[in-house]
Design an enzyme around this catalytic site. Structure first.
Site, PDB file in Angstrom:
ATOM      1  N   HIS A 156      32.326  42.450  40.571  1.00 36.70           N
ATOM      2  CA  HIS A 156      31.529  42.881  41.881  1.00 36.70           C
ATOM      3  C   HIS A 156      31.510  44.329  41.776  1.00 36.70           C
ATOM      4  O   HIS A 156      31.982  45.167  41.142  1.00 36.70           O
ATOM      5  CB  HIS A 156      32.454  42.358  43.112  1.00 36.70           C
ATOM      6  CG  HIS A 156      33.910  42.779  43.153  1.00 36.70           C
ATOM      7  ND1 HIS A 156      34.408  44.201  43.355  1.00 36.70           N
ATOM      8  CD2 HIS A 156      34.948  41.887  42.686  1.00 36.70           C
ATOM      9  CE1 HIS A 156      35.779  44.028  43.465  1.00 36.70           C
ATOM     10  NE2 HIS A 156      36.004  42.796  42.859  1.00 36.70           N
TER      11      HIS A 156
ATOM     12  N   CYS B 242      39.865  41.280  38.967  1.00 37.34           N
ATOM     13  CA  CYS B 242      38.083  41.384  38.962  1.00 37.34           C
ATOM     14  C   CYS B 242      37.695  42.469  38.093  1.00 37.34           C
ATOM     15  O   CYS B 242      38.346  43.098  37.787  1.00 37.34           O
ATOM     16  CB  CYS B 242      37.741  41.497  40.471  1.00 37.34           C
ATOM     17  SG  CYS B 242      37.733  39.763  41.543  1.00 37.34           S
TER      18      CYS B 242
END
Length: 310
Positions: free
Chosen positions: A189, A205
Site C-alpha cells: 500500500h 506490510c
C-alpha cells in the site's frame, strides 16, 4: 399481522445492511492510523513525535532536540510549517499537516513509465534491500524503493498472491493490494509518511510512495503472484525467535512444515502457533530428549534441522 410483517421486514433490512457492510468492508492492515499530536498536559511523547521533530528539523523549522516530546518548541515549529504551507497555524499536527509534509517528499519521486508491462506480470520484493521489482514475463521491468517490516513486526516471507485491490484515500496511502497471508492482514500500500521509504518501518506490510503504488496498482490483477524474499535464512532472516502459543509468522509456518515432515503435525500450514502446533512440538521434544515445553527454543530449532548460516 401487518405490524409483525413490518417489524420482520425492518429487522431483515438492518441485517442485510450489516451483513453487506461486514462482507464488503475492506479489512485494514495492522499499520494503524496516525494519532493527532498537540501541546497538552501531560506532554505527548513517542516515536511518532520524534519522527515529526526530525522531519521538521530537516525542513528547517525545528531548532530543538529530537527527543520525542511534543513540547512548546515542537508546537511552534509545526505552527511555522503550517503558516508556510497555507494551513491554519494551530500547532496541532493532524492529517492535513501530515499530508502537506508528505507532498514535499513525494515531489522528487521518480517518474514511472505509463505503459503497461508486456506479458504476464509478477512482483518480487527483496526485504533486505527494501526494493520491489515488477517483473514482465519473468524479466525485471521496473523497480521501486519500499519500506518493510521491523524486527518485531517482520514482513511475511514466501510466495503469495494478490487477493484484493482497493483505494483507501490519501489519509492512509492511496492504494491497497492485499496478499493472501493466512495469519493476518498484510499487503502492498501507499503511505502518508514518504520519508519512511527505504527503511524497516512498517508493521509487516510493504509501503510505497503513493505515485509508485498507484502505477503498480494499474499493472497487477487479482491473482498476480508476489514473491517476498528475505536473506539466506529465509523466514529466519531476523534470527531464531522463541515461538509460543499465539505466535504468528513465516517462521511458524516453516516449523509447521518441519513437524509435518517428521510426522508430528497434520493440521493447517497457516503460520499460526495454535494449541495443535504446541502439542505437536511437545511430542517432538519428548521423543528427541528435549524438555517438552511445547515452545520452540534454540535446541528445538536445531532438532528440527533449522540452523542459521554463520
Amino acid at each position: 399481522m401487518s405490524k409483525i410483517l413490518w417489524a420482520f421486514a425492518f429487522i431483515m433490512i438492518i441485517f442485510m445492511l450489516f451483513y453487506s457492510g461486514y462482507v464488503y468492508a475492506t479489512p485494514r492492515c495492522s499499520c494503524g492510523e496516525d494519532r493527532i499530536l498537540k501541546l497538552q498536559t501531560p506532554l505527548m511523547t513517542g516515536q511518532d513525535v520524534r519522527e515529526i521533530q526530525y522531519q521538521l528539523k530537516k525542513l528547517g523549522f525545528y531548532k530543538g532536540t529530537v527527543n520525542g516530546i511534543y513540547d512548546k518548541k515542537t508546537s511552534e515549529a509545526v505552527r511555522d510549517f503550517q503558516k508556510m504551507e497555507g494551513l491554519r497555524p494551530d500547532g496541532i499536527f493532524g492529517i492535513k499537516t501530515l499530508l502537506k509534509m508528505a507532498k514535499i517528499y513525494e515531489k522528487p519521486a521518480a517518474k514511472v513509465p505509463s505503459e503497461k508491462p508486456p506479458g504476464e506480470v509478477s512482483i518480487v520484493i527483496y526485504t533486505l534491500d527494501r526494493k520491489l521489482v515488477v517483473m514482465s514475463e519473468g524479466k525485471p521491468f521496473k523497480s521501486f524503493p519500499v519500506a518493510v517490516g521491523t524486527f518485531d513486526t517482520p514482513t511475511p516471507i514466501g510466495l503469495f498472491t494478490i487477493t484484493q485491490k482497493d483505494s483507501w484515500g490519501e489519509g492512509f496511502g492511496s492504494r491497497w493490494m492485499r496478499l493472501n497471508v493466512p495469519w493476518g492482514v498484510y499487503g502492498i500500500h501507499g503511505t502518508n509518511k514518504p520519508w519512511s521509504i527505504g527503511g524497516f518501518e512498517s508493521h509487516g506490510c510493504i509501503r510505497m510512495l503513493n505515485p509508485h503504488v498507484e502505477q503498480v496498482y494499474e499493472w497487477v490483477n487479482i491473482g498476480t503472484k508476489v514473491y517476498i524474499i528475505g536473506g539466506v535464512d529465509g523466514p529466519f532472516t531476523f534470527g531464531l525467535k522463541p515461538l509460543t502459543e499465539g505466535s504468528r509468522g513465516s517462521d511458524v509456518m516453516e516449523v509447521q512444515k518441519r513437524l509435518i515432515g517428521y510426522g508430528y503435525y497434520n493440521g493447517k500450514i497457516d503460520g499460526i502457533y495454535s494449541w495443535d502446533v504446541r502439542e505437536a512440538v511437545r511430542a517432538f521434544q519428548k521423543d528427541n530428549g528435549l524438555e517438552p515445553s511445547g515452545n520452540v527454543d534454540e535446541k528445538t530449532y536445531r532438532a528440527l534441522g533449522i540452523i542459521l548460516f554463520e
